[in-house]
Design a protein around this motif. Sequence first.
Motif, short mmCIF file in Angstrom:
data_model
loop_
_atom_site.label_atom_id
_atom_site.label_comp_id
_atom_site.label_asym_id
_atom_site.label_seq_id
_atom_site.Cartn_x
_atom_site.Cartn_y
_atom_site.Cartn_z
N VAL A 1 -12.69 -13.91 -7.34
CA VAL A 1 -11.79 -12.75 -7.41
C VAL A 1 -10.85 -12.80 -6.21
CG1 VAL A 1 -11.59 -10.25 -7.47
CG2 VAL A 1 -13.52 -11.37 -8.61
N ALA A 2 -9.56 -12.79 -6.49
CA ALA A 2 -8.55 -12.75 -5.43
C ALA A 2 -7.96 -11.35 -5.37
CB ALA A 2 -7.45 -13.77 -5.70
N LEU A 3 -7.91 -10.79 -4.19
CA LEU A 3 -7.37 -9.44 -4.00
C LEU A 3 -5.90 -9.57 -3.61
CD1 LEU A 3 -10.38 -7.95 -2.00
CD2 LEU A 3 -10.01 -7.96 -4.47
N VAL A 4 -5.03 -9.28 -4.55
CA VAL A 4 -3.60 -9.53 -4.38
C VAL A 4 -2.82 -8.29 -4.80
CG1 VAL A 4 -1.66 -11.00 -5.08
CG2 VAL A 4 -3.94 -11.99 -4.85
N ASP A 5 -1.69 -8.07 -4.13
CA ASP A 5 -0.76 -6.98 -4.51
C ASP A 5 -1.40 -5.60 -4.41
OD1 ASP A 5 1.32 -8.73 -4.93
OD2 ASP A 5 0.92 -8.96 -7.07
N PHE A 6 -2.00 -5.29 -3.28
CA PHE A 6 -2.40 -3.92 -2.97
C PHE A 6 -1.17 -3.26 -2.37
CE2 PHE A 6 -6.37 -5.57 -3.98
CZ PHE A 6 -7.34 -4.57 -4.00
N ASP A 7 -0.61 -2.29 -3.08
CA ASP A 7 0.73 -1.83 -2.73
C ASP A 7 0.89 -0.34 -2.97
OD1 ASP A 7 3.51 -2.40 -1.96
OD2 ASP A 7 3.98 -1.90 -4.04
N GLY A 8 1.76 0.27 -2.19
CA GLY A 8 2.19 1.65 -2.45
C GLY A 8 1.50 2.71 -1.64
N ALA A 9 0.38 2.39 -1.00
CA ALA A 9 -0.37 3.41 -0.27
C ALA A 9 0.27 3.66 1.10
CB ALA A 9 -1.82 2.97 -0.08
N PRO A 10 0.31 4.91 1.53
CA PRO A 10 0.83 5.19 2.88
C PRO A 10 -0.19 4.77 3.93
CG PRO A 10 0.01 7.20 1.87
CD PRO A 10 -0.08 6.13 0.81
N GLY A 11 0.23 4.75 5.18
CA GLY A 11 -0.68 4.43 6.27
C GLY A 11 -1.29 3.05 6.12
N ASP A 12 -2.59 2.97 6.42
CA ASP A 12 -3.29 1.68 6.31
C ASP A 12 -4.00 1.55 4.96
OD1 ASP A 12 -5.40 3.42 6.52
OD2 ASP A 12 -6.46 2.28 8.08
N GLY A 13 -3.58 2.34 3.97
CA GLY A 13 -4.29 2.41 2.69
C GLY A 13 -4.43 1.09 1.97
N ASP A 14 -3.34 0.32 1.88
CA ASP A 14 -3.40 -0.94 1.14
C ASP A 14 -4.42 -1.89 1.77
OD1 ASP A 14 -1.44 -0.10 -0.64
OD2 ASP A 14 0.19 -0.89 0.61
N THR A 15 -4.37 -2.01 3.09
CA THR A 15 -5.30 -2.89 3.79
C THR A 15 -6.73 -2.37 3.68
OG1 THR A 15 -3.58 -3.52 5.37
CG2 THR A 15 -5.87 -3.91 6.03
N ALA A 16 -6.90 -1.06 3.83
CA ALA A 16 -8.23 -0.48 3.80
C ALA A 16 -8.86 -0.61 2.41
CB ALA A 16 -8.17 0.99 4.22
N LEU A 17 -8.08 -0.39 1.35
CA LEU A 17 -8.61 -0.52 0.00
C LEU A 17 -9.02 -1.96 -0.30
CD1 LEU A 17 -6.15 1.76 -2.01
CD2 LEU A 17 -8.61 2.14 -1.74
N THR B 1 -2.39 -0.45 -7.24
CA THR B 1 -1.11 0.21 -6.94
C THR B 1 -1.37 1.69 -6.72
OG1 THR B 1 0.08 -1.38 -8.32
CG2 THR B 1 1.21 0.68 -7.77
N THR B 2 -0.94 2.20 -5.59
CA THR B 2 -1.24 3.57 -5.21
C THR B 2 0.04 4.40 -5.17
OG1 THR B 2 -3.08 2.80 -3.84
CG2 THR B 2 -2.28 5.05 -3.44
N GLN B 3 -0.08 5.62 -5.65
CA GLN B 3 1.04 6.56 -5.58
C GLN B 3 0.52 7.90 -5.05
OE1 GLN B 3 2.96 7.38 -9.32
NE2 GLN B 3 4.79 8.21 -8.36
N VAL B 4 1.12 8.37 -3.97
CA VAL B 4 0.74 9.65 -3.38
C VAL B 4 1.93 10.59 -3.47
CG1 VAL B 4 -0.06 10.83 -1.29
CG2 VAL B 4 -0.86 8.50 -1.79
N THR B 5 1.74 11.73 -4.13
CA THR B 5 2.84 12.70 -4.31
C THR B 5 2.35 14.10 -3.97
OG1 THR B 5 2.27 12.90 -6.66
CG2 THR B 5 4.01 11.33 -6.08
N PRO B 6 3.19 14.90 -3.29
CA PRO B 6 2.81 16.29 -2.99
C PRO B 6 2.67 17.10 -4.27
CG PRO B 6 4.67 15.57 -1.64
CD PRO B 6 4.49 14.54 -2.71
#
Length: 338
Positions: free
Chosen positions: A202-218, A248-253
């Motif tokens: 399993v390759a972990l690729v294209d973790f994208d869209g999260a604010p802060g350190d979210g992409d790296t942390a996920l 792919t992460t999306q954070v909206t108020p």
Amino acid sequence: MKAFLRNFGLVVLILGPLGACGDLPRPFEGAGREGDPSLLELRDTGTVRVEGGDDLPEGAAAHLARAMARALRSREIPAYSDSAQGGDYILRPNVTAELIETGASVDVTWVLMRPDGLAIDTTSAHGQLAQDQWFAPTPTGPEEGDLAIPEELVDKVRDLGGITQDPEQETYDALVATSADKIAYMITGDRSALRTAPVMKVALVDFDGAPGDGDTALARSAGALLQAKGIQVDNADIGDHSVILSATTQVTPIDKSKSKTPADRVVIEWVIMDVDGNELGQMTQNNVVPHGSLDQRWGTIASLAAQAAVESLEGALGQIANRKKWLLRGDNKTTAAR
């Protein structure tokens, strides 16, 4: 992208309007455990009811179903085709045929299902039927009564009775042989023939869209959890035996008029793909967090979200490995995987 027939879709823990809530719950805790990912897991070997195809003449459909039932019985799986009732598994052929000068060219996709209609997996084969085989009369004799007659015993009885092998039957037997091997493997999980099978990576690729350190942390949390389950993670060597997991992460108020407490909605879409970019499985997490809490560090929220995702997607990874005849785990399983 062309999706696998049994794409693993799961919407996790969608919360109601916040205005009716008190304190916000711990986000993503338990998310991903709702639903039943075990639906994609196979039970112990049971009887298989083989159905006839709708896209074949009646006689040809009966011969095809009987051939598959014979093939499965020879592989020690109880199977029958002479009844429309029962069966721990249902095996249904979808046939695409093209009439040619000598008869018909056929593509047969076998769909293995549970009695409730849930598709477990598929396998396909191609072959040709002569004109007399395509328009063969419906067989009138009974199907073998014993669902598990060993092939050598059938041959011995045939020899003692002076019965020669029917050429028509031989053609249908050849048409289903490869598919029967794969279906037997789907049902039994017998890996005796797969000792040299490659291990899925399993390759972990294209973790994208999260604010802060979210992409790296996920990505870090998902990788650690997969490895704890004995599943190999390798981003450096992506090859023929790799699948790709992305998020792919999306954070909206959230509209202030719908909540007394400022909050953000977090949607994470996890997707499993092959190395060519074809989607093999997916799940979506939808949750809420206090407004701005993920702008910098995700902390335990990343761990909770990744844990829920990995627990839910593990079944899909197993199905992909089965279909491709890979090993989901190597021999050196971790304690957690056992």
